[in-house]
Design a protein around this motif. Structure first.
Motif, mmCIF file in Angstrom:
data_model
loop_
_atom_site.group_PDB
_atom_site.id
_atom_site.type_symbol
_atom_site.label_atom_id
_atom_site.label_comp_id
_atom_site.label_asym_id
_atom_site.label_seq_id
_atom_site.Cartn_x
_atom_site.Cartn_y
_atom_site.Cartn_z
ATOM 1 N N THR A 9 38.399 35.660 40.052
ATOM 2 C CA THR A 9 39.844 35.601 40.185
ATOM 3 C C THR A 9 40.435 36.969 40.475
ATOM 4 O OG1 THR A 9 39.906 33.765 38.644
ATOM 5 C CG2 THR A 9 41.975 34.949 38.987
ATOM 6 N N THR A 10 41.238 37.013 41.516
ATOM 7 C CA THR A 10 42.014 38.225 41.754
ATOM 8 C C THR A 10 43.315 38.066 40.986
ATOM 9 O OG1 THR A 10 43.061 37.217 43.660
ATOM 10 C CG2 THR A 10 41.131 38.570 44.076
ATOM 11 N N ASN A 11 43.700 39.070 40.226
ATOM 12 C CA ASN A 11 44.933 38.930 39.474
ATOM 13 C C ASN A 11 46.011 39.833 40.063
ATOM 14 O OD1 ASN A 11 43.644 41.182 38.596
ATOM 15 N ND2 ASN A 11 43.390 40.535 36.483
ATOM 16 N N ASP A 12 46.376 39.507 41.299
ATOM 17 C CA ASP A 12 47.391 40.317 41.963
ATOM 18 C C ASP A 12 48.752 40.240 41.274
ATOM 19 O OD1 ASP A 12 45.798 41.541 43.721
ATOM 20 O OD2 ASP A 12 46.585 40.598 45.523
ATOM 21 N N ALA A 13 48.907 39.232 40.369
ATOM 22 C CA ALA A 13 50.140 39.217 39.583
ATOM 23 C C ALA A 13 50.234 40.500 38.763
ATOM 24 C CB ALA A 13 50.152 38.003 38.656
ATOM 25 N N ASP A 14 49.071 41.062 38.412
ATOM 26 C CA ASP A 14 49.041 42.317 37.651
ATOM 27 C C ASP A 14 49.159 43.535 38.561
ATOM 28 O OD1 ASP A 14 48.751 41.044 35.266
ATOM 29 O OD2 ASP A 14 46.582 41.235 35.182
ATOM 30 N N GLY A 15 49.038 43.344 39.857
ATOM 31 C CA GLY A 15 49.100 44.478 40.768
ATOM 32 C C GLY A 15 48.124 44.306 41.900
ATOM 33 N N LYS A 16 48.473 44.813 43.090
ATOM 34 C CA LYS A 16 47.642 44.624 44.284
ATOM 35 C C LYS A 16 46.217 45.135 44.049
ATOM 36 C CE LYS A 16 47.841 45.816 49.205
ATOM 37 N NZ LYS A 16 47.339 44.543 49.672
ATOM 38 N N SER A 68 42.920 45.412 27.687
ATOM 39 C CA SER A 68 43.674 44.353 27.001
ATOM 40 C C SER A 68 43.638 43.051 27.815
ATOM 41 C CB SER A 68 45.109 44.792 26.698
ATOM 42 O OG SER A 68 45.750 45.191 27.870
ATOM 43 N N ASN A 69 43.682 43.148 29.164
ATOM 44 C CA ASN A 69 43.529 41.946 30.002
ATOM 45 C C ASN A 69 42.221 41.226 29.642
ATOM 46 O OD1 ASN A 69 45.814 42.468 31.450
ATOM 47 N ND2 ASN A 69 44.767 43.232 33.282
ATOM 48 N N THR A 70 41.155 42.016 29.558
ATOM 49 C CA THR A 70 39.822 41.448 29.324
ATOM 50 C C THR A 70 39.709 40.855 27.931
ATOM 51 O OG1 THR A 70 38.903 43.116 30.809
ATOM 52 C CG2 THR A 70 37.357 42.024 29.322
#
Ligand code: HEM
Length: 275
Positions: free
Chosen positions: A54-61, A108-110
């Motif tokens: 999963t790319t979490n671009d919601a968190d940043g490009k 913290s994401n992890t």
């Protein structure tokens, strides 16, 4: 079909409620489920395989879970001291996230994602340590993004407090990094190999290192990638360094004190990074 699914099927068919797992044991069974069930198969728990892609671009490009998981595993184990056996991959990172050596929200994401598995699956909560989830996250991140398949063994016991500090930072000298990796159990060649493999993923955030990179698209959370393929395990981190096209911030940043990849990759005359 997984052991877990077969057990569930058998239980439903016979209308008998199994009180305990029988084979092979609940710890291994749950780890096997987490590692190999790449389709959710009716379970509510998100799989490591799908989440690690999963790319979490919601968190940043350019942000992606795989990079966050790999960096978290490394920063957790980087406290290891081969002399006295302290530190290592024991989930102590959960007590160390406010340290200067652990900047950024990747940890913290992890940890938030892995701990969320405890709320969604009783077996994970009961049988699997956070340290095993962090190790499994590393293995899945590599396997599911074109990297090698690594042997995995469970059974880690979680730390109950922080370990001694020990994560390298990009302004240290090659000599300091070599000594740091020796304390972690790696020689100078392994240091270059390990960093090149890790930095095949992800990049540097302005929020964590404002003196190294500028904001990406106005967001301090975006990554300036280490190579042209930050979502894949491949050789580009090395080939782009060698052919001079690299945009790796730890090689080309205007902050020359932070060019640790440039110093480390070239520290043996480019022998290892060319191999
Ligand atoms: C001298 C040793 C090392 C230094 C100085 C270093 C430095 C850095 C820095 C400054 C970042 C940017 C972090 C951010 O902006 O959030 C980073 C990211 C990263 N590092 Fe390292 N690193 C080292 C070794 C390693 C090793 C051994 C691994 C794994 C085997 C690794 C894996 C990663 C990954 C995957 C990222 C990307 C994180 C993301 O995009 O969210 N690093 N590193």
């Amino acid at each position: 079909m997984s052991t877990r699914a077969l057990l569930a099927l058998a239980t439903a068919a016979s209308s008998v409620r199994a009180a305990v797992h029988i084979w092979p044991n609940p710890h291994l069974d749950t780890l096997e489920f987490l590692r190999f069930d790449t389709i959710n198969m009716g379970n509510s728990i998100p799989t490591f395989a799908s989440e690690s892609r999963t790319t979490n671009d919601a968190d940043g490009k350019n942000r992606n879970n795989a990079a966050d998981w790999i960096r978290t595993a490394y920063h957790d184990m980087a406290t290891y001291n081969i002399e006295d056996g302290t530190g290592g991959l024991d989930a102590s990172i959960q007590f160390e996230m406010d340290r200067d050596e652990n900047p950024g929200d990747g940890f913290s994401n992890t940890i938030t994602f892995f701990q969320s598995l405890y709320a969604t699956d009783d077996d994970v909560a009961q049988y699997v340590s956070l340290a095993d989830l962090i190790a499994l996250g590393l293995v899945s991140a590599l396997e599911m993004n074109d990297g090698p398949s690594l042997p995995f063994r469970g059974g880690r016991i979680d730390a109950t407090e922080a370990n001694a500090p020990g994560v390298p930072n990009p302004t240290q000298s090659v000599e300091e990094h070599t000594a740091s990796f020796a304390r972690q159990g790696f020689n100078a060649t392994e240091m270059i190999e390990l960093i090149a493999c890790g930095h095949s993923f992800g990049g540097v955030q302005n929020a964590a290192f404002p003196l190294v990179v500028d904001k990406v698209d106005g967001s301090a959370q975006g990554n300036v990638p280490f190579d042209s393929t930050p979502l894949h395990f491949d050789n580009n981190i090395a080939t782009e360094f060698l052919d001079g096209t690299t945009q790796n911030p730890l090689v080309v940043s205007k902050n020359v004190s932070a060019l640790s990849d440039a110093r480390i990759f070239a520290s043996d005359g480019n022998v290892t990074i060319s191999a």
